[in-house]
Write an enzyme that holds these catalytic residues in place. Structure first.
Site, PDB file in Angstrom:
ATOM      1  N   ASP A   1       0.872  -1.144   0.143  1.00  0.00           N
ATOM      2  CA  ASP A   1       0.057   0.015  -0.151  1.00  0.00           C
ATOM      3  C   ASP A   1       0.826   1.359   0.076  1.00  0.00           C
ATOM      4  OD1 ASP A   1      -2.350   1.441   0.225  1.00  0.00           O
ATOM      5  OD2 ASP A   1      -3.133   0.185   1.882  1.00  0.00           O
TER       6      ASP A   1
ATOM      7  N   GLU B   1       2.932   5.139  -3.856  1.00  0.00           N
ATOM      8  CA  GLU B   1       3.535   6.201  -4.924  1.00  0.00           C
ATOM      9  C   GLU B   1       4.752   6.832  -4.465  1.00  0.00           C
ATOM     10  OE1 GLU B   1      -0.579   5.341  -4.180  1.00  0.00           O
ATOM     11  OE2 GLU B   1       0.743   6.244  -2.799  1.00  0.00           O
TER      12      GLU B   1
ATOM     13  N   ASP C   1      -7.679   4.800  -3.918  1.00  0.00           N
ATOM     14  CA  ASP C   1      -8.709   5.105  -2.923  1.00  0.00           C
ATOM     15  C   ASP C   1      -9.761   5.904  -3.569  1.00  0.00           C
ATOM     16  OD1 ASP C   1      -7.544   3.638  -1.103  1.00  0.00           O
ATOM     17  OD2 ASP C   1      -6.519   5.478   0.030  1.00  0.00           O
TER      18      ASP C   1
END
Length: 680
Positions: A388, A391, A458
């Site tokens: 997760d 980025e 998300d």
């Protein structure tokens, strides 16, 4: 006097301090690098070493003013010369590149100077005390259609006319490879933040800070040929293991070992097959501890063993953040294994407390991260990781403020998700695990070779978000990431009691059934608080997100599509093999198989699963019919009704809530009709 040098394999041009190198990099491809001063750098951001291919044809004109390198289907012409500047009295050396296909047709050409306009195709703007801001400008066909570039939250099927940020964000993954209907593919081989503009009058690539120009171009007669060459250059996805083909069950979040096992047992009791079930975030004591909290997860090895008896694999969430309270924080900081800020406080994220990011561009940091996860997860039998925040998701996207082992953030930050996937892939393979697949929230070019299954972040629980993910799956496949998935129902905002959300969830689950990976996840409402035995707070958990959580009617429809997914395993195995062996997307735009059909490049709400199955999801609320475009050439069979239609036509079909329109090419898909009949 010649501007060019060659060793029979490469072409080099020098002038006005610049060095330009063109060299073969694949059977029908070249790599172009240029520096404004100094020597060309050997960087391996995404490209693998140049494969052995027949030597190119290299020619330098007798007057030294032009040269040509021909490599398979691709030819590069270089025109050098001097332009006199009457204002300064100086002559300026220039070299312009033109890319042609095997017939001599121009595919792409560097921008010309324009005489008095004094335009520069390769424009280096020095950063005081540093490197350069770079703009690379090309003349490209005004009527071309473009696809690829990764994941962006938009509904454009054709990228011609768009501007895209070359930077990662939560729900945005910049993978800078573009496919043109003109017959070329181009990789911007530069991990700097910047932008790409695909205008009608020109194409521009911008790096805000970089040391050199670096890109790769290939030519092909079809999208399939171009994408196969791109996969050869940057790496093929590994084989997909069998547990990648069924349902992946997740929610925000299973708060304990017992809650997760209770869910797994209920799926088994209902006869609903699940391949993967997920222990999501904050199963740890502190961010960066990289282990289960004993009170809530007392026996991970026993949990993994019971799940395997039920036919399920456990996936465990790993975040790259390290809390300042983590037991590993001081060690990682001491060893320079954390990303650093160039200015301001060195707090990069503050979710459930201040934290910093592991610097996965540092080989030592990758090794340390894997060692912690190996001891605390892999040694307990965990074989799947959810990577997760990849980025990475800084509290503020001030990407030029961060410094990595690999260099300044402005120059290298887009590498981060690729190296995050690499840390686990390399560790797992070294531990003897084969067929690695890990779920990751971002990617860059080359991520696919490290087993990256990318999901779209998300996103909101809205119809607009659903439409955007349909487009995103196509563009990600073109960008070389064939494994793609989304949070079915969206991540933010789904209320388990809302009939409107039930409709959206059903339509999204239908899309998921015909996606590379079928995966339930989302922060469902209403949520609930979680406390430890001593009353101290833990991260909250969302409402149920299992197939039965939305009522028996919805469960019946979803269960039917799960049976359909199980019936599709032979097809999915074949498509995953095509991705692994030939670099082909699993989800494909209509243009992939029908590049000569102009309309195929602009359809944004349909796609192909493989070559033969056309999927036309319902992406508008309340809709019970929809129009479907059938590409030119073959006949198309409606897999629900059995009606056969000629290609090149638009048909309107019924699509009540339990129906997703499906068409088989030239009779394909007949084996799915018995399962569809049960759904109907």
């Amino acid at each position: 006097m010649s501007f060019f040098q060659t060793d029979g394999h490469h072409l080099r041009w020098t002038g006005d301090g610049e060095t330009l190198l063109v060299e073969p990099w694949g059977a029908d491809a070249v790599r172009v690098r240029a520096v404004p001063a100094g020597d060309v750098l050997d960087t391996a951001w995404a490209l693998l070493p140049a494969p052995r291919t027949p030597d190119p044809t290299v020619e330098i004109a007798p007057d030294g003013g032009s040269a040509r390198l021909a490599q398979g289907r691709l030819t590069v012409d270089l025109e050098a010369g001097q332009e006199h500047d009457w204002q300064t009295g100086y002559s300026v050396s220039r070299c312009r590149l033109t890319f042609r296909d095997a017939s001599g047709r121009v595919l792409l050409r560097e921008l010309e100077s324009g005489g008095a306009l004094k335009q520069k195709a390769r424009d280096y703007r020095a950063i005081v005390g540093g490197d350069h801001r770079l703009t690379a400008a090309f003349e490209s066909p005004a009527d071309e259609h473009l696809a690829g570039m990764g994941l962006y939250q938009q509904e454009l099927a054709d990228l011609k006319g768009s501007t895209l940020e070359l930077a990662h964000r939560n729900s945005q993954a910049s993978v800078p490879f573009v496919l043109s209907s003109a017959g070329y593919g181009m990789l911007w081989h530069n991990p700097a933040i910047g932008r790409a503009t695909f205008g009608v009058n020109r194409t521009e690539w911008v790096a805000e800070s970089t040391r050199q120009l670096d890109y790769w171009v290939t030519a092909g007669d079809t999208p399939a040929q171009i994408l196969a060459a791109y996969a050869d250059a940057t790496g093929h996805v590994p084989p997909m293991p069998e547990h990648g083909l069924g349902l992946w069950q997740s929610k925000l979040r299973y708060a304990s070992q017992e809650e997760l096992l209770t869910t797994a047992r209920e799926y088994h009791r209902r006869g609903l097959p699940v391949d993967v079930i997920v222990a999501d975030f904050f199963h740890w004591p502190h961010m960066g501890d990289y282990r289960f909290e004993e009170e809530f997860w007392p026996d991970p090895a026993a949990m993994v063993a019971e799940l395997r008896e039920l036919g399920m694999e456990l996936m465990v969430s790993v975040w790259p953040q390290v809390s300042v309270e983590s037991e590993n924080f001081e060690r990682l900081r001491r060893d320079n294994h954390l990303v650093r800020a160039d200015r301001g406080l060195d707090v990069q994220m503050s979710f459930e407390g201040p934290s910093m990011f592991v610097d996965v561009t540092h080989p030592g940091a990758r090794a340390t991260l894997w060692d912690l996860c190996r001891r605390n997860y892999h040694d307990h039998g965990v074989r799947l990781f959810w990577l997760d925040e990849a980025e990475p998701e800084y509290g503020r996207y001030d990407l030029d403020n961060y410094r990595y082992h690999a260099g300044p953030g402005a120059q290298v930050t887009n590498l981060y998700p690729q190296h995050f996937s690499r840390a686990f892939h390399d560790g797992q393979t070294a531990a003897g695990q084969g067929d690695v697949v890990n779920l990751v929230r971002c990617a860059w070019a080359g991520s696919q070779r490290y087993g990256a299954l990318v999901w779209s972040g998300d996103i909101s629980s809205t119809w607009e978000a659903l439409r955007r993910q349909v487009v995103a799956g196509v563009h990600m496949g073109v960008a070389g990431i064939p494994w793609f998935t989304t949070d079915i129902g969206g991540f933010h905002g789904g209320d388990v009691t809302d009939p409107g959300f039930h409709e959206l969830l059903v339509r999204w689950f239908q899309v998921g059934t015909f996606s590379p990976v079928l995966r339930m996840h989302g922060d469902r409402r209403p949520g609930q608080e979680v406390s430890a035995a001593d009353g101290s707070r833990r991260s909250p958990t969302g409402a149920g997100n299992e197939l039965w959580s939305f009522g028996e009617e919805v469960c019946g429809v979803l269960s039917g599509y799960l049976r359909l997914r199980e019936a599709m395993r032979p097809l999915l195995r074949r498509l995953m093999a095509e991705a692994h062996e030939h670099g082909q997307p699993v989800v494909r735009g209509l243009f992939h198989e029908f590049p000569d059909d102009p309309r195929a490049w602009s359809v944004a709400d349909q796609y192909l699963l493989g070559a033969d199955l056309l999927v036309a999801p319902v992406v508008e609320p309340g809709a019970t019919t929809r129009e479907v475009y059938l590409p030119q050439g073959p006949t198309w069979t409606d897999l629900w009704s059995g009606a056969v239609h000629a290609g090149g036509a638009t048909v309107r079909v019924d699509a009540p809530r339990h129906v997703i329109p499906l068409f088989g090419r030239d009779g394909a898909g007949a084996g799915l009709r018995p399962v569809l009949a049960e759904l109907g």
